[in-house]
Design a protein around this motif. Structure first.
Motif, PDB file in Angstrom:
ATOM      1  N   ARG A 280      46.297  35.817  30.802  1.00 20.00           N
ATOM      2  CA  ARG A 280      46.745  37.075  31.420  1.00 20.00           C
ATOM      3  C   ARG A 280      48.266  37.084  31.441  1.00 20.00           C
ATOM      4  NH1 ARG A 280      42.579  38.679  36.355  1.00 20.00           N
ATOM      5  NH2 ARG A 280      40.721  37.877  35.332  1.00 20.00           N
TER       6      ARG A 280
ATOM      7  N   LEU B 235      44.120  39.738  29.205  1.00 18.47           N
ATOM      8  CA  LEU B 235      44.780  40.868  29.861  1.00 18.47           C
ATOM      9  C   LEU B 235      46.230  40.785  29.416  1.00 18.47           C
ATOM     10  CD1 LEU B 235      45.090  43.212  31.866  1.00 18.47           C
ATOM     11  CD2 LEU B 235      45.377  41.528  33.676  1.00 18.47           C
TER      12      LEU B 235
ATOM     13  N   ARG C 297      41.685  43.478  27.413  1.00 19.52           N
ATOM     14  CA  ARG C 297      42.406  44.546  28.127  1.00 19.52           C
ATOM     15  C   ARG C 297      43.851  44.560  27.658  1.00 19.52           C
ATOM     16  NH1 ARG C 297      41.661  44.064  34.374  1.00 19.52           N
ATOM     17  NH2 ARG C 297      41.409  41.826  34.101  1.00 19.52           N
TER      18      ARG C 297
ATOM     19  N   CYS D 175      47.394  46.631  27.767  1.00 19.14           N
ATOM     20  CA  CYS D 175      48.119  47.655  28.528  1.00 19.14           C
ATOM     21  C   CYS D 175      49.521  47.800  27.972  1.00 19.14           C
ATOM     22  CB  CYS D 175      48.183  47.269  30.004  1.00 19.14           C
ATOM     23  SG  CYS D 175      46.555  47.027  30.711  1.00 19.14           S
TER      24      CYS D 175
ATOM     25  N   SER E 214      39.841  47.629  27.801  1.00 18.56           N
ATOM     26  CA  SER E 214      40.811  48.608  28.307  1.00 18.56           C
ATOM     27  C   SER E 214      41.701  49.025  27.153  1.00 18.56           C
ATOM     28  CB  SER E 214      41.694  48.009  29.408  1.00 18.56           C
ATOM     29  OG  SER E 214      40.954  47.771  30.562  1.00 18.56           O
TER      30      SER E 214
END
Lengths: 144, 549
Positions: free
Chosen positions: B316, B349, B374, B376, B409
């Motif tokens: 992450r 992430l 995920r 972002c 995501s």
């Protein structure tokens, strides 16, 4: 040495150190009932032989790896024998064997649907359709 | 199997750890249902409003470990008002009153008052484990009650909660007799803790496996604490204040080397650590399976991770500079490096400045085992900076290659095409997060039609409207929840849905009184809608700005 007699009259001479792996037998020995042999009325000779095999192996073997492999081989039996072993290990109170047999049954259940499980174990569905639907919904909507 | 005594059946069920398996077993026949019901100790409730506490304990009277989830996930991005709901107090109250032997409580996105924590600490003598993730509503006084009263506490794990720090001595409330701690995580607390008390606590807990400190614990203290806990498996450091001097740093490295069991690290690596020291630190952590860090590590730092951490399973990378003005960020390069170097990576992430289709395609090829992906990109709707194209092909490659993908995501510039790919390939997808993506209702429909295992769908700022919402209303009874905010759905559409599906709670969040009664429902767009299936009808604790249609 003590003598165990199965439900169908077979006799087995067993070292004490192996016999105490079965708590039920251990208690009987401690209570002084083992003098003239111990009857095991709930277990057939075929199954008792296997249980004793198991206990003997577990007493003799120290290496965990070796035991694990041996267990995996030992438990490759047909379903009826598996059930008999569960009942025997429960009655004789042999925790290690009970764990192994129950784990094996659990592995047969993992990932299966209720319908599949019923088929594997030949169990009748005694829910009404409404009951079954209610439980299924509660399971899926709340508890998953 | 029907002739087995109940205790044997129970013993078999003991080996079934997944909730799905226990649920399947409960449906086999009446006797199995009964045995399972009385022997289930671990219960998972994915939506606290899908069922009531009374019904929970009626079904599972011997519950000992409960997981409860409250607010929708987008609450993490401040999209859900604080008092929307998810109060844990009624659950604790009912369990306390019914003499439930609760030992473990895991809460996610719930409102936890001090009162709840005090009641918890008083009511359950064998209480062992409290895990609070993204919760709010309590202060360190509540923690003090737990520390002081739960004599057998093994786990106090606070992840990303909003806690009012009363700067009291909550940590000192652990009595000297407390030696049972296995996990202590207070990384999210802002205030100082009594360092002496902390050191003594760690020293007297020989089974401590996981320790995550907060920012207030300085480097020297970290080093001293680590001396007492060489058995640690999971370490979260606080922040290193300013520039740690070389001596302290060297001491820390040498102490860390004695902690041979560390498999998971988080915290640290903010400004002040220059590249050399960081590289040194990572080089001592070859066995890491999990790493949570800030993006100040940079692409270069991720290269070191890729070269060193061959056992890495979960990564992450969090944003340190949300305003996006600094240079401290990672790009597609870092991710590609990790995908090459860490073959066991399955959970990601990644907050980053930019991403390219080529990089995603490479990552998809290198890591087909992703279960959680995920991404972002900090700037919404950002296209591939090299080609100017949307990232449809990149994400398409991910879903096609990662056949076990359960969570995804999306970010960046995306058209309906990416949803076509998702609907077509993401067979096991359970949770999908969409923001600023898509062109039309078709996008959302591809997903609803294609992803058979979809449980949670959350969408913000995307052009999906009533047609997408209403085409297959039955789908929502197969899912846990749907969130849509700043989309094109209207109040009229939501009302139609609510009318057709009485077992679904359709909630409209009307925070700023933007919506008016009597206005044309078909024109009024809904700012925030959250719908979920439930066994217990509309909830009674909704605040005034939440309407259940």
């Amino acid at each position: 040495m003590i003598t165990l007699t199965s439900s169908d009259g077979q006799t087995f001479d067993v070292d004490e150190v192996v016999a105490v792996e079965m708590q039920t037998i251990k208690h009987m020995m401690e209570d002084g009932c083992a003098e003239s042999g111990i009857p095991v009325p709930n277990v057939t000779g075929k199954i008792l032989a296997k249980v004793l095999d198991f206990c003997k192996k577990h007493v003799e073997t120290v290496k965990a790896e070796e035991l694990k492999a041996w267990n995996a081989d030992f438990i490759k039996v047909d379903q009826v024998t598996l059930y008999d072993l569960i009942m025997a290990s429960n009655y004789l109170d042999c925790k290690k064997l009970l764990d192994l047999t129950c784990q094996t049954v659990a592995d047969m259940i993992k990932g299966k649907s209720p319908e599949d499980i019923r088929e594997i174990f030949n169990i009748e569905n005694d829910f009404t359709p409404e009951e079954e639907e209610k439980i299924r919904k509660a399971n899926q909507w709340a508890f998953e | 199997m029907n002739y087995f005594p109940d205790e044997v059946l129970e013993h078999v069920f003991d080996f079934l750890t997944s909730h799905r398996d226990r649920n399947a077993v409960s449906l086999v026949c009446r006797s199995w249902y009964k045995v399972e019901k009385w022997s289930r100790h671990r219960v998972f409730v994915g939506n606290c409003y899908a069922i009531s506490p009374e019904r929970l304990i009626a079904r599972f009277p011997r519950v000992r470990a409960l997981t409860l989830k409250g607010k929708p996930h987008f609450a993490d991005f401040n999209l859900v008002p604080h008092d929307w709901g998810g109060f844990v107090y009624p659950w604790i109250q009912v369990m306390a009153k019914s003499n439930i032997g609760l030992e473990e409580l895991r809460l996610k996105r719930m409102v936890v008052s001090n009162e709840s924590l005090e009641l918890l600490a008083r009511s359950f003598v064998n209480f062992k484990s409290l895990v609070l993730v993204s919760c709010e509503g309590f202060t360190t006084d509540g923690l003090a009650a737990v520390a002081a009263n739960c004599r057998f506490l093994r786990e106090l794990d606070l992840q990303e909660n909003e806690v009012e720090d009363r700067k009291g001595q909550w940590l000192s409330c652990f009595p000297d007799s407390c030696t049972s701690l296995v996990s202590l995580n207070f990384a999210c607390l802002k205030g100082e803790v009594n360092l002496t008390a902390l050191e003594r606590l760690v020293a007297r807990c020989p089974n401590l496996m996981s320790l995550r400190l907060n920012r207030a614990v300085p480097l020297e203290a970290l080093q001293r604490i680590l001396m007492h806990a060489p058995q640690l498996v999971d370490l979260g450091t606080g922040s290193f204040d300013h520039d740690p001097d070389t001596q302290t740093y060297r001491k820390l490295i040498s102490t860390l080397q004695k902690c041979k069991s560390i498999r998971s690290m988080s915290g640290f690596l903010e400004v002040g650590i220059n590249g050399v020291e960081l590289i040194q630190l990572i080089r001592h952590c070859r066995k890491l399976q999990r790493l949570w860090i800030l993006d100040c590590i940079g692409d270069k730092g991720l290269g070191v991770v890729a070269a060193t951490c061959k056992e890495l399973q979960e990564l992450r990378v969090f944003p340190s500079d949300l305003l996006g003005v600094g240079n401290a960020a990672v790009t597609e390069e870092g991710l590609v490096a990790v995908s090459i170097g860490c073959p066991k990576l399955h959970s990601l992430l990644y907050f980053c400045q930019q991403m390219t289709n080529a990089a995603l395609i490479t990552v998809a090829k290198n890591c087909p085992n992703f279960t959680r992906f995920r991404l972002c990109i900090l700037d919404p709707k950002k296209p591939d900076p090299v080609t100017g194209q949307p990232l449809d092909e990149g994400f398409g490659a991910i879903v096609q290659s990662c056949k076990g993908l359960r969570r995804l995501s999306l970010s960046g510039l995306l058209t309906d095409q990416v949803f076509l790919y998702i609907g077509m390939y993401a067979e096991h997808l359970e949770m999908l997060s969409i923001a600023f993506a898509g062109d039309s209702d078709k996008g959302m429909l591809y997903v609803l039609n294609g992803c058979k295992k979809l449980r949670k769908l959350e969408i913000r700022d995307s052009p999906f409207g009533n047609v997408a919402l209403l085409t297959d209303v039955g789908k929502y009874e197969t899912m846990r929840s749907l969130w849509m905010s700043s989309c094109e759905v209207t109040l009229g559409g939501c009302k139609v849905l609510a009318k057709k599906m009485p077992r679904i709670n359709v909630e409209i969040i009307n925070e700023y009184d933007q919506m008016e009664f009597g206005f044309d429902d078909d024109v009024q767009k809904v700012d925030k809608m959250f719908l979920y299936r439930t066994l217990v009808g509309p909830r009674k604790d909704a605040p005034h700005f939440v309407w259940t249609l």
